[in-house]
Scaffold this active site. Structure first.
Site, short mmCIF file in Angstrom:
data_model
loop_
_atom_site.label_atom_id
_atom_site.label_comp_id
_atom_site.label_asym_id
_atom_site.label_seq_id
_atom_site.Cartn_x
_atom_site.Cartn_y
_atom_site.Cartn_z
CG ASP A 1 -6.03 1.39 5.14
OD1 ASP A 1 -7.07 1.44 4.63
OD2 ASP A 1 -5.79 2.32 6.16
CG ASP B 1 -9.33 6.84 3.84
OD1 ASP B 1 -9.19 7.87 3.39
OD2 ASP B 1 -10.10 5.90 3.48
MG LIG Z 1 -6.99 3.32 7.72
#
Ligand SMILES: [Mg+2]
Length: 246
Positions: free
Chosen positions: A16, A18
């Site tokens: 992922d 962020d």
């Molecule tokens: Mg995230």
């Protein structure tokens, strides 16, 4: 376990963006709060119940595609808005209008504050690649490419499934596993041989639903228990804890 802290069977790592690679989860949370609070204040007056950038963000918004985040949080307050369309202006009282307003606020914050990377993650991704494993970035964000470029990390990932690619391929976002499954397919590996690295509860759900070989919960905000409950095999505060020192 390998010295990357992963089962021997793992040949690909799906990250992922962020909150895992970049310190942008807090920037997203702040942009969501500013947008929702303005909306709620206008709707309910000064005694409105503000958006909680901890609990509300983790439960209803984090990791989900923008429009899903708007819809899911509003539903938690019993509010339903017309969908509108992706080109709605940021002041439109529609799901997409609110989403676009949030994105404007986010980009403004990124422009003024810049983007910081988690050094522990960058070193870990480099170690993973040195050991011959393939890598993907899997994010709901439509700004993934710009963010990766701004930290000079685009070359660290063999494939990218982000908000733009997901829209093109009509893939439902997290908590559905489809974006992670698409990344595994792009890399030519079975999900059982891929590890998912996520900081969002919706990301844990996606890892479990996709039957991935290993799910690493990255706990930046003290929600280890919730990450385990949503399907993490292991929870770390930083990927440096897993190893990867060569
Ligand atoms: Mg995230």
């Amino acid at each position: 376990m390998t010295d990357l802290g992963l089962p021997e069977t793992i040949v690909s790592c799906l990250f992922d963006l962020d909150g895992v690679v970049t310190k942008t989860a807090v920037v997203h949370a702040a942009a969501w709060k500013e947008m929702f609070d303005a909306f709620l204040r206008e709707r309910d007056g000064e005694d409105f119940r503000p958006f909680d950038s901890g609990a509300d963000y983790d439960e209803y918004v984090d990791g989900r595609p923008r429009a899903d985040g708007v819809r899911t949080f509003l539903a938690s307050r019993g509010i339903e808005l017309p969908e509108g369309g992706p080109d709605d202006p940021p002041d439109a009282a529609t799901v997409h209008g609110l989403g676009n307003r949030k994105n404007e606020l986010l980009l403004e914050k990124i422009r003024t504050q810049g983007v910081e990377a988690y050094e522990g993650t960058l070193r870990y991704v480099e170690a993973v690649r040195e050991q011959g494993l393939s890598t993907a970035i899997v994010s709901s964000s439509a700004n993934t490419r710009d963010v990766l470029r701004s930290i000079d990390a685009e070359h660290l990932f063999d494939t990218r499934i982000d908000g733009v690619v997901a829209a093109e391929r009509k893939l439902p976002g997290k908590p559905h596993p489809d974006t992670f499954l698409a990344a595994a397919r792009d890399l030519g590996v079975e999900p059982s041989k891929a590890a998912v690295f996520e900081d969002a509860l919706a990301g844990m759900d996606a890892g479990r639903a996709g039957r991935f070989g290993y799910v690493v919960g990255v706990d930046r905000v003290g929600q280890a228990d919730a990450l385990y409950r949503h399907g993490a095999d292991v929870v770390v505060k930083d990927l440096a804890e897993l190893g990867g020192k060569s």
